[in-house]
Scaffold this motif. Structure first.
Motif, PDB file in Angstrom:
ATOM      1  N   LEU A  64      46.760   6.518 133.364  1.00 39.02           N
ATOM      2  CA  LEU A  64      45.621   6.047 132.558  1.00 39.02           C
ATOM      3  C   LEU A  64      44.386   6.905 132.840  1.00 39.02           C
ATOM      4  CD1 LEU A  64      46.176   2.205 132.930  1.00 39.02           C
ATOM      5  CD2 LEU A  64      46.435   3.546 130.835  1.00 39.02           C
ATOM      6  N   ARG A  65      44.194   7.278 134.109  1.00 38.18           N
ATOM      7  CA  ARG A  65      43.074   8.159 134.470  1.00 38.18           C
ATOM      8  C   ARG A  65      43.204   9.494 133.750  1.00 38.18           C
ATOM      9  NH1 ARG A  65      43.293  10.202 140.401  1.00 38.18           N
ATOM     10  NH2 ARG A  65      45.031  11.289 139.451  1.00 38.18           N
ATOM     11  N   ARG A  66      44.415  10.058 133.792  1.00 39.54           N
ATOM     12  CA  ARG A  66      44.659  11.349 133.140  1.00 39.54           C
ATOM     13  C   ARG A  66      44.373  11.260 131.643  1.00 39.54           C
ATOM     14  NH1 ARG A  66      50.399  11.997 132.884  1.00 39.54           N
ATOM     15  NH2 ARG A  66      50.022  10.876 130.975  1.00 39.54           N
ATOM     16  N   ASP A  67      44.868  10.209 131.005  1.00 41.30           N
ATOM     17  CA  ASP A  67      44.649  10.037 129.560  1.00 41.30           C
ATOM     18  C   ASP A  67      43.157   9.948 129.234  1.00 41.30           C
ATOM     19  OD1 ASP A  67      47.393  10.044 129.330  1.00 41.30           O
ATOM     20  OD2 ASP A  67      47.577   7.875 128.998  1.00 41.30           O
ATOM     21  N   ALA A  68      42.422   9.193 130.051  1.00 38.50           N
ATOM     22  CA  ALA A  68      40.980   9.043 129.817  1.00 38.50           C
ATOM     23  C   ALA A  68      40.279  10.389 129.988  1.00 38.50           C
ATOM     24  CB  ALA A  68      40.391   8.014 130.782  1.00 38.50           C
ATOM     25  N   ASN A  69      40.622  11.130 131.053  1.00 42.89           N
ATOM     26  CA  ASN A  69      40.002  12.441 131.283  1.00 42.89           C
ATOM     27  C   ASN A  69      40.316  13.413 130.145  1.00 42.89           C
ATOM     28  OD1 ASN A  69      38.700  11.703 133.632  1.00 42.89           O
ATOM     29  ND2 ASN A  69      40.340  12.420 134.968  1.00 42.89           N
ATOM     30  N   GLU A  70      41.553  13.348 129.637  1.00 42.64           N
ATOM     31  CA  GLU A  70      41.909  14.215 128.504  1.00 42.64           C
ATOM     32  C   GLU A  70      41.105  13.855 127.262  1.00 42.64           C
ATOM     33  OE1 GLU A  70      46.173  14.047 128.088  1.00 42.64           O
ATOM     34  OE2 GLU A  70      46.484  15.354 129.833  1.00 42.64           O
ATOM     35  N   GLY A  71      40.859  12.555 127.058  1.00 45.42           N
ATOM     36  CA  GLY A  71      40.033  12.120 125.927  1.00 45.42           C
ATOM     37  C   GLY A  71      38.629  12.670 126.026  1.00 45.42           C
ATOM     38  N   VAL A  72      38.073  12.661 127.249  1.00 47.17           N
ATOM     39  CA  VAL A  72      36.720  13.194 127.465  1.00 47.17           C
ATOM     40  C   VAL A  72      36.713  14.710 127.242  1.00 47.17           C
ATOM     41  CG1 VAL A  72      34.903  13.549 129.175  1.00 47.17           C
ATOM     42  CG2 VAL A  72      36.043  11.328 129.019  1.00 47.17           C
ATOM     43  N   LYS A  73      37.742  15.406 127.763  1.00 42.92           N
ATOM     44  CA  LYS A  73      37.824  16.864 127.571  1.00 42.92           C
ATOM     45  C   LYS A  73      37.861  17.219 126.090  1.00 42.92           C
ATOM     46  CE  LYS A  73      40.064  18.170 131.880  1.00 42.92           C
ATOM     47  NZ  LYS A  73      41.355  18.100 132.535  1.00 42.92           N
ATOM     48  N   LYS A  74      38.547  16.391 125.309  1.00 45.30           N
ATOM     49  CA  LYS A  74      38.632  16.640 123.860  1.00 45.30           C
ATOM     50  C   LYS A  74      37.247  16.512 123.229  1.00 45.30           C
ATOM     51  CE  LYS A  74      41.277  15.220 119.744  1.00 45.30           C
ATOM     52  NZ  LYS A  74      40.391  15.984 118.935  1.00 45.30           N
ATOM     53  N   LEU A  75      36.466  15.520 123.683  1.00 45.23           N
ATOM     54  CA  LEU A  75      35.096  15.366 123.165  1.00 45.23           C
ATOM     55  C   LEU A  75      34.267  16.614 123.480  1.00 45.23           C
ATOM     56  CD1 LEU A  75      34.121  11.651 123.995  1.00 45.23           C
ATOM     57  CD2 LEU A  75      34.773  12.605 121.789  1.00 45.23           C
ATOM     58  N   VAL A  76      34.420  17.142 124.698  1.00 51.18           N
ATOM     59  CA  VAL A  76      33.673  18.347 125.087  1.00 51.18           C
ATOM     60  C   VAL A  76      34.120  19.526 124.228  1.00 51.18           C
ATOM     61  CG1 VAL A  76      33.261  19.997 126.955  1.00 51.18           C
ATOM     62  CG2 VAL A  76      33.228  17.549 127.436  1.00 51.18           C
ATOM     63  N   LYS A  77      35.428  19.666 124.047  1.00 55.05           N
ATOM     64  CA  LYS A  77      35.990  20.764 123.243  1.00 55.05           C
ATOM     65  C   LYS A  77      35.471  20.703 121.803  1.00 55.05           C
ATOM     66  CE  LYS A  77      40.376  22.605 121.726  1.00 55.05           C
ATOM     67  NZ  LYS A  77      41.522  21.981 121.100  1.00 55.05           N
ATOM     68  N   ASP A  78      35.360  19.466 121.272  1.00 53.55           N
ATOM     69  CA  ASP A  78      34.868  19.285 119.898  1.00 53.55           C
ATOM     70  C   ASP A  78      33.337  19.289 119.834  1.00 53.55           C
ATOM     71  OD1 ASP A  78      37.537  19.076 119.236  1.00 53.55           O
ATOM     72  OD2 ASP A  78      37.518  16.890 119.025  1.00 53.55           O
ATOM     73  N   LYS A  79      32.698  19.620 120.944  1.00 54.43           N
ATOM     74  CA  LYS A  79      31.232  19.704 121.041  1.00 54.43           C
ATOM     75  C   LYS A  79      30.531  18.368 120.751  1.00 54.43           C
ATOM     76  CE  LYS A  79      30.932  24.478 121.096  1.00 54.43           C
ATOM     77  NZ  LYS A  79      31.940  24.729 122.119  1.00 54.43           N
ATOM     78  N   LEU A  80      31.206  17.256 121.123  1.00 52.11           N
ATOM     79  CA  LEU A  80      30.608  15.930 120.954  1.00 52.11           C
ATOM     80  C   LEU A  80      30.042  15.403 122.272  1.00 52.11           C
ATOM     81  CD1 LEU A  80      33.381  14.382 118.689  1.00 52.11           C
ATOM     82  CD2 LEU A  80      31.125  15.169 117.976  1.00 52.11           C
TER      83      LEU A  80
END
Length: 187
Positions: free
Chosen positions: A133-149
């Motif tokens: 669950l931690r990994r999934d949450a961190n990946e979600g945050v990384k995606k926001l950074v990648k999408d410049k959000l």
């Protein structure tokens, strides 16, 4: 569009669910004492369908080592007895009129050690679930950074937050495992 806060809150909610599922699994691990929850996994043939024991009988404790099962219908006693005997719990119910008594046999030292190993294994599986669950949450945050959000600073902060939440739940799991082991080993 999801935000970092939503991702963190969703991860924490899922961790809370995982913890409660782990607690339910721990209850089913046998200790020396009787517990009505021990019979939660037993299903009884009720007019051609398998239903949980708690839906056809009242399950309660007589004393620390004996569970009582009171069927709600007269003809169910023999079926309930058979279901308990055939479950993999190693219990031998005894019928006394309408009441079924289920004495808890004392556990051998070897059996106690097996049960503590089982509790540890359940704990490890719950910890793995938390880490996923931690990994999934961190990946979600990384995606926001990648999408410049979100900024990289936000990412660092949220990863630290998510790690704190994960650590808290893992510590809770460890505490529950230690308590269960003590409960199992108590004679």
């Amino acid at each position: 569009m999801t935000t970092i806060t939503e991702i963190r809150n969703a991860a924490e909610a899922k961790m809370k669910q995982s913890l409660s599922a782990f607690q339910n699994n721990l209850v089913k691990i046998r200790t020396g004492r009787a517990s009505p929850a021990l019979l939660d996994t037993v299903h009884v043939d009720y007019y051609g369908s398998q239903v949980p024991l708690s839906q056809v009988a009242n399950v309660s404790l007589i004393d620390a080592r004996t569970i009582s099962v009171q069927p709600w219908e007269k003809g169910m006693g023999a079926k309930i007895e058979k279901a308990i005997r055939e479950s993999d719990l190693g219990l031998n119910p005894a019928s006394m009129g309408d009441l079924i008594r289920v004495p808890m046999p004392p556990m051998s030292e070897e059996r106690r050690k097996e049960m503590t190993k089982l509790a540890r294994t359940e704990g490890e599986q719950a910890k793995v679930a938390m880490r996923n669950l931690r990994r999934d949450a961190n990946e979600g945050v990384k995606k926001l950074v990648k999408d410049k959000l979100a900024s990289e600073d936000d990412q660092k902060r949220s990863e630290a937050d998510i790690q704190k939440i994960t650590d808290r739940y893992i510590a809770e799991i460890d505490k529950l495992v230690v308590a269960k082991e003590a409960d199992i080993m108590a004679v």
